[in-house]
Design a protein around this motif. Structure first.
Motif, PDB file in Angstrom:
ATOM      1  N   ASP A 107     -26.782  38.217 -23.326  1.00 24.85           N
ATOM      2  CA  ASP A 107     -26.359  37.855 -21.970  1.00 24.85           C
ATOM      3  C   ASP A 107     -25.276  36.792 -22.071  1.00 24.85           C
ATOM      4  OD1 ASP A 107     -26.026  37.198 -19.344  1.00 24.85           O
ATOM      5  OD2 ASP A 107     -28.106  36.602 -18.972  1.00 24.85           O
ATOM      6  N   ILE A 108     -24.018  37.220 -21.984  1.00 24.42           N
ATOM      7  CA  ILE A 108     -22.897  36.308 -22.180  1.00 24.42           C
ATOM      8  C   ILE A 108     -22.784  35.288 -21.051  1.00 24.42           C
ATOM      9  CG2 ILE A 108     -20.409  36.193 -22.603  1.00 24.42           C
ATOM     10  CD1 ILE A 108     -22.059  37.534 -24.789  1.00 24.42           C
ATOM     11  N   SER A 109     -23.373  35.590 -19.902  1.00 23.68           N
ATOM     12  CA  SER A 109     -23.329  34.624 -18.795  1.00 23.68           C
ATOM     13  C   SER A 109     -24.110  33.360 -19.121  1.00 23.68           C
ATOM     14  CB  SER A 109     -23.884  35.267 -17.517  1.00 23.68           C
ATOM     15  OG  SER A 109     -25.284  35.497 -17.619  1.00 23.68           O
ATOM     16  N   GLN A 110     -24.963  33.425 -20.153  1.00 23.80           N
ATOM     17  CA  GLN A 110     -25.757  32.272 -20.550  1.00 23.80           C
ATOM     18  C   GLN A 110     -25.079  31.426 -21.627  1.00 23.80           C
ATOM     19  OE1 GLN A 110     -28.622  31.432 -19.131  1.00 23.80           O
ATOM     20  NE2 GLN A 110     -28.784  33.241 -17.830  1.00 23.80           N
ATOM     21  N   LEU A 160     -14.367  43.334 -27.203  1.00 26.10           N
ATOM     22  CA  LEU A 160     -15.288  42.206 -27.069  1.00 26.10           C
ATOM     23  C   LEU A 160     -14.904  41.349 -25.863  1.00 26.10           C
ATOM     24  CD1 LEU A 160     -15.547  41.138 -30.828  1.00 26.10           C
ATOM     25  CD2 LEU A 160     -17.312  42.277 -29.463  1.00 26.10           C
ATOM     26  N   TYR A 161     -13.618  41.131 -25.695  1.00 29.31           N
ATOM     27  CA  TYR A 161     -13.126  40.285 -24.604  1.00 29.31           C
ATOM     28  C   TYR A 161     -13.387  40.925 -23.239  1.00 29.31           C
ATOM     29  CZ  TYR A 161      -9.668  38.091 -21.536  1.00 29.31           C
ATOM     30  OH  TYR A 161      -9.030  37.480 -20.493  1.00 29.31           O
ATOM     31  N   HIS A 162     -12.988  42.183 -23.096  1.00 33.61           N
ATOM     32  CA  HIS A 162     -13.108  42.835 -21.791  1.00 33.61           C
ATOM     33  C   HIS A 162     -14.541  43.267 -21.488  1.00 33.61           C
ATOM     34  CE1 HIS A 162      -8.877  42.965 -20.692  1.00 33.61           C
ATOM     35  NE2 HIS A 162      -8.593  43.277 -21.946  1.00 33.61           N
ATOM     36  N   ARG A 163     -15.237  43.813 -22.468  1.00 33.59           N
ATOM     37  CA  ARG A 163     -16.546  44.409 -22.195  1.00 33.59           C
ATOM     38  C   ARG A 163     -17.695  43.414 -22.293  1.00 33.59           C
ATOM     39  NH1 ARG A 163     -17.067  50.292 -24.779  1.00 33.59           N
ATOM     40  NH2 ARG A 163     -18.731  50.251 -23.211  1.00 33.59           N
ATOM     41  N   PHE A 164     -17.519  42.363 -23.087  1.00 33.05           N
ATOM     42  CA  PHE A 164     -18.588  41.371 -23.223  1.00 33.05           C
ATOM     43  C   PHE A 164     -18.285  40.112 -22.415  1.00 33.05           C
ATOM     44  CE2 PHE A 164     -19.347  44.212 -26.682  1.00 33.05           C
ATOM     45  CZ  PHE A 164     -20.714  44.174 -26.908  1.00 33.05           C
ATOM     46  N   VAL A 165     -17.131  39.489 -22.679  1.00 30.09           N
ATOM     47  CA  VAL A 165     -16.813  38.239 -21.983  1.00 30.09           C
ATOM     48  C   VAL A 165     -16.596  38.482 -20.494  1.00 30.09           C
ATOM     49  CG1 VAL A 165     -15.169  36.339 -21.800  1.00 30.09           C
ATOM     50  CG2 VAL A 165     -15.840  37.199 -24.049  1.00 30.09           C
ATOM     51  N   ARG A 166     -15.804  39.494 -20.142  1.00 27.21           N
ATOM     52  CA  ARG A 166     -15.474  39.732 -18.734  1.00 27.21           C
ATOM     53  C   ARG A 166     -16.609  40.406 -17.973  1.00 27.21           C
ATOM     54  NH1 ARG A 166     -10.421  43.010 -17.618  1.00 27.21           N
ATOM     55  NH2 ARG A 166     -10.948  42.347 -15.504  1.00 27.21           N
ATOM     56  N   ARG A 167     -17.156  41.489 -18.567  1.00 27.84           N
ATOM     57  CA  ARG A 167     -18.090  42.324 -17.802  1.00 27.84           C
ATOM     58  C   ARG A 167     -19.543  42.217 -18.253  1.00 27.84           C
ATOM     59  NH1 ARG A 167     -13.531  46.023 -18.195  1.00 27.84           N
ATOM     60  NH2 ARG A 167     -14.553  47.300 -19.774  1.00 27.84           N
ATOM     61  N   ASN A 168     -19.803  41.522 -19.344  1.00 24.77           N
ATOM     62  CA  ASN A 168     -21.187  41.291 -19.779  1.00 24.77           C
ATOM     63  C   ASN A 168     -21.974  42.612 -19.826  1.00 24.77           C
ATOM     64  OD1 ASN A 168     -23.261  39.668 -20.710  1.00 24.77           O
ATOM     65  ND2 ASN A 168     -23.944  39.037 -18.676  1.00 24.77           N
ATOM     66  N   GLU A 169     -21.394  43.627 -20.452  1.00 22.52           N
ATOM     67  CA  GLU A 169     -21.926  44.989 -20.344  1.00 22.52           C
ATOM     68  C   GLU A 169     -23.278  45.199 -21.019  1.00 22.52           C
ATOM     69  OE1 GLU A 169     -19.235  48.054 -21.443  1.00 22.52           O
ATOM     70  OE2 GLU A 169     -17.682  47.449 -20.027  1.00 22.52           O
ATOM     71  N   ILE A 203     -22.833  28.811 -29.614  1.00 19.14           N
ATOM     72  CA  ILE A 203     -22.199  30.126 -29.506  1.00 19.14           C
ATOM     73  C   ILE A 203     -23.173  31.143 -28.932  1.00 19.14           C
ATOM     74  CG2 ILE A 203     -21.236  32.041 -30.858  1.00 19.14           C
ATOM     75  CD1 ILE A 203     -19.976  29.993 -32.696  1.00 19.14           C
ATOM     76  N   ALA A 204     -24.421  31.076 -29.348  1.00 25.10           N
ATOM     77  CA  ALA A 204     -25.455  31.985 -28.843  1.00 25.10           C
ATOM     78  C   ALA A 204     -26.675  31.166 -28.431  1.00 25.10           C
ATOM     79  CB  ALA A 204     -25.829  33.014 -29.911  1.00 25.10           C
ATOM     80  N   PRO A 205     -26.604  30.493 -27.278  1.00 26.12           N
ATOM     81  CA  PRO A 205     -27.741  29.678 -26.822  1.00 26.12           C
ATOM     82  C   PRO A 205     -29.003  30.517 -26.678  1.00 26.12           C
ATOM     83  CG  PRO A 205     -25.782  29.260 -25.498  1.00 26.12           C
ATOM     84  CD  PRO A 205     -25.480  30.457 -26.336  1.00 26.12           C
TER      85      PRO A 205
END
Length: 412
Positions: A180-183, A270-279, A311-313
């Motif tokens: 969950d990249i939002s975390q 990684l940038y678009h699909r994880f950071v931006r959209r948290n897919e 980096i990964a809380p």
């Protein structure tokens, strides 16, 4: 903004004893004369298979140590050098596994160049990791493989296991893989800029450069430990008598210097699909013409979160335990250390490593074949449900106690 004084200890350390002064003088002299204190010799290994951005190594067993049965495959993240698993003698996960007699393998990717700019995540998910697992199993006499993966390597390993359920995997262990990249607080300040520009600024720059260059990746890793960077000179000063502490600092510095680049298309994904959209937050990931689902992973999975990982809380990692609905067993542990420290820090020797040892032993192929095969559930059971699944969540302070098991979806 946190001021530098706020990052420093509130109390002045105790006055050193004569023995400590002598030890400090010895450490300083050793560093001046020999250039360092840490034993940075890598564990001996042999290349047994290779391909495009894929090098599979087998670490040489020790001659006087009886060999155990099941092999262990260490899966790399992108950008990091393989030193993450073999940091230094006395604090190397590879050394630890080899000393126990475990057949130990590692897959790494070599230097990323501009020519690799069009490679995407599917290269690692569909080719590199599956090929490594199959080759390790064959090299080890057909035995199932215990996959150990760190950071983005955990993402690759998990999605590979979801994509290829027939892979000969005995168990998986995931260190510090953010789901969950939002975390992730480090990314939160970037989101308004990303949304405002629709991601085009970073995307265009990465396209022109062919990827994320080494200096940028190295800076991002260092930024995650900015407090340690600020206090490092002070820490060195008050630990001059502690050769193990100084050796660890040297080893981490060498690791950071070895960080390499990301290929352009993979970084863009990684940038678009994880950071931006948290897919991946719901456990699914679209890859080419199919959907991969972490709930399809049936093998046991052990998950570690670092107590001070920037980096990964812990919250970003813990969500994985709720997504592995098809796994026979899932365990989650919070252990001391940051992103690298939880894997190969000084505390890992008495926290995460013993837990890993116990996990592999519990799920050894010899133990499984001795047990009665589990009865397959009826075909009419609910999708994503696994009534045989065992779940527990522990921290490092529970090492002295046998793990509790529960069939609850809520971490204890």
């Amino acid at each position: 903004m946190v001021s530098v004084p706020a990052l420093l200890p509130a109390k002045v350390p105790f006055v050193p004893t004569p023995d400590q002064l002598a030890a400090a003088a010895g450490n300083v002299a050793h560093k001046l004369l020999y250039g360092g204190i840490a034993d940075l010799r890598p564990m001996p290994r042999q290349l047994i298979d290779d391909g495009m951005l894929r090098e599979l190594y087998h670490y040489r067993p020790l001659p006087d140590v009886p060999q155990l049965d099941d092999p262990v495959l260490l899966v790399m993240p992108l950008a990091a050098p393989s030193r993450c698993y073999d940091l230094r003698r006395g604090c190397s996960l590879v050394e630890h596994l080899v000393q126990q007699g475990r057949p130990t393998y590692l897959v790494e990717y070599g230097e990323i160049s501009f020519a690799n700019r069009n490679l995407g995540m599917e290269h690692w998910i569909e080719t590199v990791v599956p090929a490594a697992v199959r080759e390790v199993s064959e090299h080890a006499g057909g035995r199932a493989v215990h996959v150990v993966a760190w950071s983005l390597g955990g993402t690759f390993a998990l999605l590979s296991a979801a994509a290829f359920p027939d892979l000969p995997i005995a168990s998986m262990t995931i260190f510090g893989t953010p789901i969950d990249i939002s975390q992730v607080p480090l990314i939160a300040p970037l989101r308004p800029l990303v949304d405002l520009t629709d991601g085009k600024i970073v995307g265009t720059a990465v396209h022109l450069l062919g990827g994320a260059p080494k200096p940028l990746v190295r800076w991002a890793f260092q930024l995650s430990a900015v407090q340690k960077m600020v206090t490092k000179p002070y820490a060195q000063l008050i630990h001059l008598a502690d050769s193990d502490f100084l050796a660890q600092l040297e080893a981490v510095d060498r690791f950071t210097e070895g960080i390499i680049a990301y290929p352009g298309r993979t970084f863009g994904q990684l940038y678009h699909r994880f950071v931006r959209r948290n897919e991946l937050v719901d456990g699914t990931f679209e890859l080419a013409d199919r959907t991969l689902d972490l709930a399809d992973i049936e093998v046991p999975v052990l998950v570690f979160g670092g107590a001070t990982d920037g980096i990964a809380p812990v919250p970003s990692v813990r969500v994985l335990t709720d997504l592995l609905r098809g796994s026979a067993e899932v365990r989650f542990h919070v252990v001391p250390g940051g992103h690298l420290g939880m894997l190969t820090g000084r505390a890992a020797r008495t926290t995460s490593w013993p837990m890993l040892d116990s996990w592999i032993e519990q799920h050894a192929s010899s133990r499984r074949t001795a047990e009665k095969p589990a009865t397959k559930p009826a075909s009419g059971r609910a999708i994503g449900a696994n009534p045989r699944r065992r779940y527990s969540s522990q921290s490092s302070r529970d090492l002295a106690r046998p793990p509790r098991r529960a069939v609850s979806g809520t971490p204890e």
